[in-house]
Write a protein that holds these residues in place. Structure first.
Motif, PDB file in Angstrom:
ATOM      1  N   ASP A 114       0.840  -1.245  -0.184  1.00  0.00           N
ATOM      2  CA  ASP A 114      -0.164   0.007   0.050  1.00  0.00           C
ATOM      3  C   ASP A 114       0.899   1.325  -0.090  1.00  0.00           C
ATOM      4  O   ASP A 114       0.535   2.313  -0.684  1.00  0.00           O
ATOM      5  CB  ASP A 114      -0.730   0.045   1.055  1.00  0.00           C
ATOM      6  N   ARG A 115       1.949   1.212   0.802  1.00  0.00           N
ATOM      7  CA  ARG A 115       2.730   2.608   0.649  1.00  0.00           C
ATOM      8  C   ARG A 115       3.614   2.616  -0.500  1.00  0.00           C
ATOM      9  O   ARG A 115       3.606   3.797  -0.923  1.00  0.00           O
ATOM     10  CB  ARG A 115       3.903   2.425   1.840  1.00  0.00           C
ATOM     11  N   LEU A 116       3.822   1.720  -1.015  1.00  0.00           N
ATOM     12  CA  LEU A 116       4.535   1.640  -2.392  1.00  0.00           C
ATOM     13  C   LEU A 116       3.741   2.172  -3.527  1.00  0.00           C
ATOM     14  O   LEU A 116       4.097   2.994  -4.150  1.00  0.00           O
ATOM     15  CB  LEU A 116       5.139   0.311  -2.794  1.00  0.00           C
ATOM     16  N   LYS A 117       2.183   1.523  -3.647  1.00  0.00           N
ATOM     17  CA  LYS A 117       1.687   2.199  -4.519  1.00  0.00           C
ATOM     18  C   LYS A 117       1.190   3.635  -4.386  1.00  0.00           C
ATOM     19  O   LYS A 117       1.091   4.405  -5.188  1.00  0.00           O
ATOM     20  CB  LYS A 117       0.234   1.382  -4.188  1.00  0.00           C
ATOM     21  N   ARG A 118       1.214   4.154  -2.995  1.00  0.00           N
ATOM     22  CA  ARG A 118       0.901   5.491  -2.820  1.00  0.00           C
ATOM     23  C   ARG A 118       2.335   6.284  -3.182  1.00  0.00           C
ATOM     24  O   ARG A 118       1.645   7.488  -3.767  1.00  0.00           O
ATOM     25  CB  ARG A 118       0.622   5.803  -1.368  1.00  0.00           C
ATOM     26  N   LEU A 119       3.433   5.841  -3.193  1.00  0.00           N
ATOM     27  CA  LEU A 119       4.513   6.608  -3.469  1.00  0.00           C
ATOM     28  C   LEU A 119       4.477   6.439  -5.278  1.00  0.00           C
ATOM     29  O   LEU A 119       4.663   7.756  -5.651  1.00  0.00           O
ATOM     30  CB  LEU A 119       5.962   5.578  -3.108  1.00  0.00           C
ATOM     31  N   TYR A 120       4.060   5.552  -5.810  1.00  0.00           N
ATOM     32  CA  TYR A 120       4.033   5.708  -7.281  1.00  0.00           C
ATOM     33  C   TYR A 120       2.968   6.596  -7.711  1.00  0.00           C
ATOM     34  O   TYR A 120       3.103   7.229  -8.564  1.00  0.00           O
ATOM     35  CB  TYR A 120       3.673   4.231  -7.756  1.00  0.00           C
ATOM     36  N   ALA A 121       1.756   6.546  -6.947  1.00  0.00           N
ATOM     37  CA  ALA A 121       0.649   7.472  -7.156  1.00  0.00           C
ATOM     38  C   ALA A 121       1.310   9.002  -7.140  1.00  0.00           C
ATOM     39  O   ALA A 121       1.031   9.802  -8.050  1.00  0.00           O
ATOM     40  CB  ALA A 121      -0.540   7.261  -6.361  1.00  0.00           C
ATOM     41  N   LYS A 122       2.060   9.242  -6.269  1.00  0.00           N
ATOM     42  CA  LYS A 122       2.633  10.591  -6.073  1.00  0.00           C
ATOM     43  C   LYS A 122       3.591  10.949  -7.199  1.00  0.00           C
ATOM     44  O   LYS A 122       3.411  11.920  -7.476  1.00  0.00           O
ATOM     45  CB  LYS A 122       3.167  10.728  -4.370  1.00  0.00           C
ATOM     46  N   MET A 123       4.296   9.830  -7.366  1.00  0.00           N
ATOM     47  CA  MET A 123       5.327  10.231  -8.535  1.00  0.00           C
ATOM     48  C   MET A 123       4.740  10.268 -10.173  1.00  0.00           C
ATOM     49  O   MET A 123       5.262  11.271 -10.463  1.00  0.00           O
ATOM     50  CB  MET A 123       6.363   8.909  -8.476  1.00  0.00           C
ATOM     51  N   GLY A 124       3.721   9.483 -10.114  1.00  0.00           N
ATOM     52  CA  GLY A 124       2.741   9.701 -11.422  1.00  0.00           C
ATOM     53  C   GLY A 124       2.390  11.121 -11.385  1.00  0.00           C
ATOM     54  O   GLY A 124       2.577  11.898 -12.504  1.00  0.00           O
ATOM     55  N   GLU A 125       1.682  11.594 -10.162  1.00  0.00           N
ATOM     56  CA  GLU A 125       1.100  12.994 -10.153  1.00  0.00           C
ATOM     57  C   GLU A 125       2.303  13.858 -10.541  1.00  0.00           C
ATOM     58  O   GLU A 125       2.019  15.143 -11.386  1.00  0.00           O
ATOM     59  CB  GLU A 125       0.412  13.210  -8.850  1.00  0.00           C
ATOM     60  N   GLU A 126       3.334  13.934 -10.095  1.00  0.00           N
ATOM     61  CA  GLU A 126       4.488  14.996 -10.358  1.00  0.00           C
ATOM     62  C   GLU A 126       5.325  14.746 -11.377  1.00  0.00           C
ATOM     63  O   GLU A 126       5.615  15.735 -12.260  1.00  0.00           O
ATOM     64  CB  GLU A 126       5.532  14.903  -9.101  1.00  0.00           C
TER      65      GLU A 126
END
Length: 172
Positions: A29-41
């Motif tokens: 879950d933490r990794l997915k949230r990191l990926y989501a933030k990276m994608g956003e940016e």
């Protein structure tokens, strides 16, 4: 990430460095949230061509400890890669895959179904590493033109003809 709900979050590799306890749902879950933030940016950055996820081999089993669950690890690898592809819709996503050998085919099929490219973490001469040649290398002909393919060339690929092999340089 290192709290109890994360199973320590990371484990130390005997060869140095650390890797994620990715068989833990909270770590995923933490990794997915990191990926989501990276994608956003980053997905809209015009010079970002690709994102490559490191090899699927987590390390040596003794390093991973008693909670290691191979099936869950592979499921979570694929789930994380699918999240990365979803949050980077305009960027090529490639996952280096080499382990576990008995789950490689299913894992690659799932990645390819989602348009995720694949590749290998090493480049060794033909026949010198049977595991790689019968494993990830054997998928390249079938996947050529289907998904992006990428193969890492690492420093030891120049100094030996097989993983952890003796000094035996490969001419560039």
């Amino acid at each position: 990430l290192q709290g109890g709900e994360y199973g320590g979050g990371v484990f130390k590799l005997s060869g140095g460095g650390y890797n994620l306890v990715l068989w833990n749902a909270a770590v995923l879950d933490r990794l997915k949230r990191l990926y989501a933030k990276m994608g956003e940016e980053l997905d809209a950055v015009p010079n970002l061509e690709a994102i490559v996820v490191p090899e699927t081999s987590p390390g040596r089993k003794p390093d991973m400890g008693p909670t290691y669950d191979e099936a869950r690890y592979v499921e979570n690898l694929v789930a994380a890669a699918k999240t990365l592809k979803k949050v980077f819709p305009t960027t090529v996503v490639i996952h280096y895959a080499n382990y576990p050998a008995n789950r490689l085919g299913k894992m690659i099929d799932e990645l390819v179904t989602d348009g995720i490219g694949v590749g290998g973490p090493d480049t060794f001469p033909s026949g010198e590493d049977r595991f790689l040649h019968q494993g990830i290398y054997s998928y390249y002909p079938r996947l050529s033109g289907v998904v992006p393919l990428a193969i890492a060339v690492q420093d030891d690929n120049y100094t030996s003809k097989r993983p952890q092999g003796p000094y035996d340089p490969t001419p560039v």
